[in-house]
Design a protein around this motif. Sequence first.
Motif, PDB file in Angstrom:
ATOM      1  N   ILE A  18       0.832  -1.202   0.000  1.00  0.00           N
ATOM      2  CA  ILE A  18       0.000   0.000   0.000  1.00  0.00           C
ATOM      3  C   ILE A  18       0.865   1.250   0.000  1.00  0.00           C
ATOM      4  CG2 ILE A  18      -1.641   1.357   1.362  1.00  0.00           C
ATOM      5  CD1 ILE A  18      -2.958  -1.240   2.187  1.00  0.00           C
ATOM      6  N   ARG A  19       1.855   1.291   0.880  1.00  0.00           N
ATOM      7  CA  ARG A  19       2.718   2.472   0.962  1.00  0.00           C
ATOM      8  C   ARG A  19       3.434   2.736  -0.366  1.00  0.00           C
ATOM      9  NH1 ARG A  19       4.048   0.408   6.332  1.00  0.00           N
ATOM     10  NH2 ARG A  19       3.251   1.844   7.924  1.00  0.00           N
ATOM     11  N   THR A  20       3.954   1.677  -0.997  1.00  0.00           N
ATOM     12  CA  THR A  20       4.678   1.861  -2.255  1.00  0.00           C
ATOM     13  C   THR A  20       3.742   2.324  -3.359  1.00  0.00           C
ATOM     14  OG1 THR A  20       6.200   0.091  -1.605  1.00  0.00           O
ATOM     15  CG2 THR A  20       6.237   0.781  -3.906  1.00  0.00           C
ATOM     16  N   ALA A  46      10.826   0.489  -8.304  1.00  0.00           N
ATOM     17  CA  ALA A  46       9.966   0.448  -7.121  1.00  0.00           C
ATOM     18  C   ALA A  46       8.734  -0.424  -7.328  1.00  0.00           C
ATOM     19  CB  ALA A  46       9.539   1.865  -6.735  1.00  0.00           C
ATOM     20  N   LEU A  47       8.381  -0.698  -8.576  1.00  0.00           N
ATOM     21  CA  LEU A  47       7.198  -1.516  -8.864  1.00  0.00           C
ATOM     22  C   LEU A  47       7.322  -2.937  -8.331  1.00  0.00           C
ATOM     23  CD1 LEU A  47       6.434  -0.432 -12.540  1.00  0.00           C
ATOM     24  CD2 LEU A  47       5.080   0.114 -10.506  1.00  0.00           C
ATOM     25  N   LEU A 129      -4.667  15.229  -3.327  1.00  0.00           N
ATOM     26  CA  LEU A 129      -4.555  13.778  -3.241  1.00  0.00           C
ATOM     27  C   LEU A 129      -3.099  13.329  -3.184  1.00  0.00           C
ATOM     28  CD1 LEU A 129      -5.775  10.961  -3.248  1.00  0.00           C
ATOM     29  CD2 LEU A 129      -5.958  11.107  -5.752  1.00  0.00           C
ATOM     30  N   GLY A 130      -2.237  13.951  -3.970  1.00  0.00           N
ATOM     31  CA  GLY A 130      -0.831  13.570  -3.951  1.00  0.00           C
ATOM     32  C   GLY A 130      -0.182  13.810  -2.604  1.00  0.00           C
ATOM     33  N   VAL A 131      -0.567  14.897  -1.935  1.00  0.00           N
ATOM     34  CA  VAL A 131      -0.022  15.200  -0.606  1.00  0.00           C
ATOM     35  C   VAL A 131      -0.478  14.164   0.409  1.00  0.00           C
ATOM     36  CG1 VAL A 131      -0.038  16.871   1.286  1.00  0.00           C
ATOM     37  CG2 VAL A 131       0.161  17.675  -1.073  1.00  0.00           C
ATOM     38  N   VAL A 132      -1.771  13.809   0.367  1.00  0.00           N
ATOM     39  CA  VAL A 132      -2.298  12.813   1.307  1.00  0.00           C
ATOM     40  C   VAL A 132      -1.616  11.464   1.096  1.00  0.00           C
ATOM     41  CG1 VAL A 132      -4.362  11.625   2.127  1.00  0.00           C
ATOM     42  CG2 VAL A 132      -4.521  14.015   1.398  1.00  0.00           C
ATOM     43  N   LEU A 133      -1.417  11.092  -0.157  1.00  0.00           N
ATOM     44  CA  LEU A 133      -0.768   9.812  -0.449  1.00  0.00           C
ATOM     45  C   LEU A 133       0.683   9.808   0.024  1.00  0.00           C
ATOM     46  CD1 LEU A 133      -2.176   9.072  -4.021  1.00  0.00           C
ATOM     47  CD2 LEU A 133      -2.842   7.993  -1.864  1.00  0.00           C
TER      48      LEU A 133
END
Length: 235
Positions: A18-20, A46-47, A129-133
């Motif tokens: 999830i984190r990645t 990283a995938l 959304l990018g900041v939250v992720l």
Amino acid sequence: MLWRRHRRTSPALSPKEIRTTWQLASVLLDYPTPELVCRVPALRDALADVAPDARARLTAYLDRLEWENLARLQSQYVDTFDVTRRCALYLTYYTCGDTRKRGVELVRFKQVYRDAGADFAHEELPDHLGVVLEFGAMVDIDAAWKLLCDHRVGIELLYRGLRQRDSAWLPVIEAFRTTLPTLDGTDEEALARLIAEGPPSEQVGLEGYALDPRLNPRPEPIDLGATIPVGVTVS
């Protein structure tokens, strides 16, 4: 894990997966720049820590990032995320529109970051959304999970808007969406209302968070390709 309790159901993914996935989606939802294109090989590496379904979708966007004309992709980004409000990347826009309530919600996001020990210092609004992720990937997966689930309906509207446009960024949202619980009956009802009525439209009382200029066309390309610096103390 606490993040599994925020919804009745959750995907069978490890916290690392999830984190990645969140980290990669955060980076790939940035405005495309030459610097971002140069990072593609490292992002592909990283995938290896991403579940197969999400990996295939993120790979599709990375492929496009490499072969698509960059100026065309930049133009598409502006047209998608800065002009089309149904595809806004600001989560509170879907629930609050341009109302006084949105200002309160934005403060709540900043407080969540502070409570986790990551004072917000970024040019984007805290509900991006990018900041939250990025926050969830690097700082507190539980707190980010709660924020994302609280705005699950808005995320679904974003996904459907991108799907309707056959957007280049649809695979990125699809990959991120595999980490979230499915909509329940209440969510479906709220989504139907949001589609029919749209966000609230009162346009006063936001003070410093008034009509976000990032929802309007960019006057010129802006480099947002760097990793989001969560955890920097606000001066």
